[in-house]
Design a protein around this motif. Sequence first.
Motif, PDB file in Angstrom:
ATOM      1  N   SER A 294      30.308  22.873  -1.340  1.00 22.71           N
ATOM      2  CA  SER A 294      30.925  22.305  -0.137  1.00 22.71           C
ATOM      3  C   SER A 294      30.867  23.264   1.044  1.00 22.71           C
ATOM      4  N   GLY A 295      30.816  24.573   0.739  1.00 23.57           N
ATOM      5  CA  GLY A 295      30.897  25.565   1.795  1.00 23.57           C
ATOM      6  C   GLY A 295      32.305  25.759   2.321  1.00 23.57           C
ATOM      7  N   LEU A 296      33.266  25.022   1.759  1.00 23.71           N
ATOM      8  CA  LEU A 296      34.660  25.076   2.211  1.00 23.71           C
ATOM      9  C   LEU A 296      35.431  26.121   1.418  1.00 23.71           C
ATOM     10  N   ILE A 297      36.173  26.958   2.113  1.00 22.58           N
ATOM     11  CA  ILE A 297      36.990  27.982   1.461  1.00 22.58           C
ATOM     12  C   ILE A 297      38.204  27.313   0.822  1.00 22.58           C
ATOM     13  N   ILE A 298      38.444  27.604  -0.433  1.00 25.03           N
ATOM     14  CA  ILE A 298      39.531  26.955  -1.169  1.00 25.03           C
ATOM     15  C   ILE A 298      40.880  27.245  -0.516  1.00 25.03           C
ATOM     16  N   ARG A 299      41.064  28.441  -0.007  1.00 23.03           N
ATOM     17  CA  ARG A 299      42.323  28.773   0.672  1.00 23.03           C
ATOM     18  C   ARG A 299      42.586  27.816   1.832  1.00 23.03           C
ATOM     19  N   ASP A 300      41.535  27.483   2.597  1.00 24.73           N
ATOM     20  CA  ASP A 300      41.693  26.549   3.713  1.00 24.73           C
ATOM     21  C   ASP A 300      42.062  25.149   3.208  1.00 24.73           C
ATOM     22  N   LEU A 301      41.529  24.785   2.063  1.00 26.88           N
ATOM     23  CA  LEU A 301      41.861  23.478   1.474  1.00 26.88           C
ATOM     24  C   LEU A 301      43.315  23.448   1.020  1.00 26.88           C
ATOM     25  N   TYR A 302      43.811  24.557   0.493  1.00 25.11           N
ATOM     26  CA  TYR A 302      45.228  24.640   0.133  1.00 25.11           C
ATOM     27  C   TYR A 302      46.107  24.469   1.375  1.00 25.11           C
ATOM     28  N   ILE A 303      45.685  25.087   2.470  1.00 22.32           N
ATOM     29  CA  ILE A 303      46.443  24.960   3.721  1.00 22.32           C
ATOM     30  C   ILE A 303      46.475  23.502   4.166  1.00 22.32           C
ATOM     31  N   GLU A 304      45.324  22.834   4.128  1.00 22.56           N
ATOM     32  CA  GLU A 304      45.264  21.420   4.502  1.00 22.56           C
ATOM     33  C   GLU A 304      46.198  20.587   3.633  1.00 22.56           C
ATOM     34  N   TYR A 305      46.142  20.831   2.326  1.00 24.69           N
ATOM     35  CA  TYR A 305      46.932  20.037   1.380  1.00 24.69           C
ATOM     36  C   TYR A 305      48.427  20.267   1.592  1.00 24.69           C
ATOM     37  N   ALA A 306      48.826  21.514   1.821  1.00 24.94           N
ATOM     38  CA  ALA A 306      50.236  21.831   2.049  1.00 24.94           C
ATOM     39  C   ALA A 306      50.741  21.144   3.309  1.00 24.94           C
ATOM     40  N   LYS A 307      49.923  21.151   4.359  1.00 23.32           N
ATOM     41  CA  LYS A 307      50.313  20.489   5.603  1.00 23.32           C
ATOM     42  C   LYS A 307      50.442  18.978   5.395  1.00 23.32           C
ATOM     43  N   GLU A 308      49.556  18.405   4.590  1.00 23.92           N
ATOM     44  CA  GLU A 308      49.608  16.968   4.323  1.00 23.92           C
ATOM     45  C   GLU A 308      50.833  16.607   3.502  1.00 23.92           C
ATOM     46  N   GLN A 309      51.201  17.471   2.559  1.00 27.36           N
ATOM     47  CA  GLN A 309      52.361  17.200   1.711  1.00 27.36           C
ATOM     48  C   GLN A 309      53.668  17.362   2.466  1.00 27.36           C
TER      49      GLN A 309
ATOM     50  N   ILE B 260      37.350  12.568 -24.128  1.00 26.77           N
ATOM     51  CA  ILE B 260      36.123  13.058 -23.514  1.00 26.77           C
ATOM     52  C   ILE B 260      34.923  12.666 -24.366  1.00 26.77           C
ATOM     53  N   ASP B 261      33.959  12.023 -23.739  1.00 23.70           N
ATOM     54  CA  ASP B 261      32.728  11.629 -24.422  1.00 23.70           C
ATOM     55  C   ASP B 261      31.757  12.814 -24.372  1.00 23.70           C
ATOM     56  N   PRO B 262      31.393  13.380 -25.528  1.00 21.85           N
ATOM     57  CA  PRO B 262      30.518  14.554 -25.529  1.00 21.85           C
ATOM     58  C   PRO B 262      29.177  14.327 -24.843  1.00 21.85           C
ATOM     59  N   GLU B 263      28.709  13.077 -24.815  1.00 20.86           N
ATOM     60  CA  GLU B 263      27.398  12.771 -24.245  1.00 20.86           C
ATOM     61  C   GLU B 263      27.450  12.324 -22.787  1.00 20.86           C
ATOM     62  N   ALA B 264      28.650  12.091 -22.277  1.00 17.03           N
ATOM     63  CA  ALA B 264      28.779  11.631 -20.885  1.00 17.03           C
ATOM     64  C   ALA B 264      28.765  12.825 -19.930  1.00 17.03           C
ATOM     65  N   TYR B 265      28.536  12.539 -18.661  1.00 16.86           N
ATOM     66  CA  TYR B 265      28.557  13.578 -17.626  1.00 16.86           C
ATOM     67  C   TYR B 265      29.773  13.379 -16.724  1.00 16.86           C
ATOM     68  N   TYR B 266      30.386  14.497 -16.358  1.00 16.92           N
ATOM     69  CA  TYR B 266      31.587  14.489 -15.536  1.00 16.92           C
ATOM     70  C   TYR B 266      31.395  15.423 -14.333  1.00 16.92           C
ATOM     71  N   HIS B 267      32.126  15.123 -13.264  1.00 18.53           N
ATOM     72  CA  HIS B 267      32.080  15.961 -12.069  1.00 18.53           C
ATOM     73  C   HIS B 267      33.344  16.818 -12.024  1.00 18.53           C
ATOM     74  N   VAL B 268      33.137  18.121 -11.957  1.00 12.66           N
ATOM     75  CA  VAL B 268      34.226  19.104 -12.062  1.00 12.66           C
ATOM     76  C   VAL B 268      34.329  19.884 -10.758  1.00 12.66           C
ATOM     77  N   ALA B 269      35.514  19.837 -10.141  1.00 11.33           N
ATOM     78  CA  ALA B 269      35.772  20.641  -8.945  1.00 11.33           C
ATOM     79  C   ALA B 269      36.310  22.006  -9.387  1.00 11.33           C
ATOM     80  N   THR B 270      35.711  23.055  -8.863  1.00  9.53           N
ATOM     81  CA  THR B 270      36.157  24.409  -9.186  1.00  9.53           C
ATOM     82  C   THR B 270      35.670  25.348  -8.079  1.00  9.53           C
ATOM     83  N   SER B 271      35.703  26.649  -8.343  1.00  6.65           N
ATOM     84  CA  SER B 271      35.260  27.621  -7.336  1.00  6.65           C
ATOM     85  C   SER B 271      33.854  28.118  -7.650  1.00  6.65           C
TER      86      SER B 271
END
Length: 242
Positions: free
Chosen positions: A213-228, A180-191
């Motif tokens: 995003s306005g997207l509920i994380i629970r709904d994203l878990y449902i999408e991901y489970a269905k895709e898997q 990790i570069d202390p001076e660089a910027y990163y994009h972090v997905a979280t709640s």
Amino acid sequence: MKKVFFIAAVAAMVMGCQTKPITSIECESITIDSSMDAIADTAYSQSLQPIIEQLDAQIGQVIAYASQPLTKGQPECTLLNWASDALLAKARQYYPGTVDIAIVNIGSMRTEWAAGDITLRHIYELMPFDNRMVILTLKGEDILELSQIFVVDGGQGIANMTIIGEDKQLAEARIGGQPIDPEAYYHVATSDYLSGGTDHMVPLTRHIEMWNSGLIIRDLYIEYAKEQQTIVATLDGRTQIN
């Protein structure tokens, strides 16, 4: 029934509204327990029954299959690895830019899954909250500080990231296999919940930009489970704390 008498203080509060001073008030306490079932509105309960059965059928819908149990623990566990990988995958799908890592707190995982069918009920039991997915733009030095906090706390859910700790001190932290570069910027997905610095994650509040995003994380878990379809989660050494 117990009779309780309130004097003086209550009388002083209301005597201005009465033609005569009140010197005592008598009231009764009624216990609400199973003895009240005899007066239940059975017609109302029966009218709700079709709705309850319909909801049970919907929430019992099988959406995936777990090939092995998904359990919760620290510093690393199959349930957190699956949840953080799911969040990263969906963040990369919906965010119009690069997403480097995902962070999920172990406190948000409210159940464990046995091997077998995974239903909508399983997802709702796992994540009963309406937390939204956000993408934070965060400086590397803040992610390093956050990694140190994770070492002290025993570990949290991370994706595309490696944290190694020794004796409560951060020994190594990488993103995508790179230091990790202390001076660089990163994009972090979280709640949105964690973006406020809860669960000791104060460095997340130092983001220079937040995309909601306005997207509920629970709904994203449902999408991901269905895709898997078949859910496979492994321990891959992404968090090592000794």
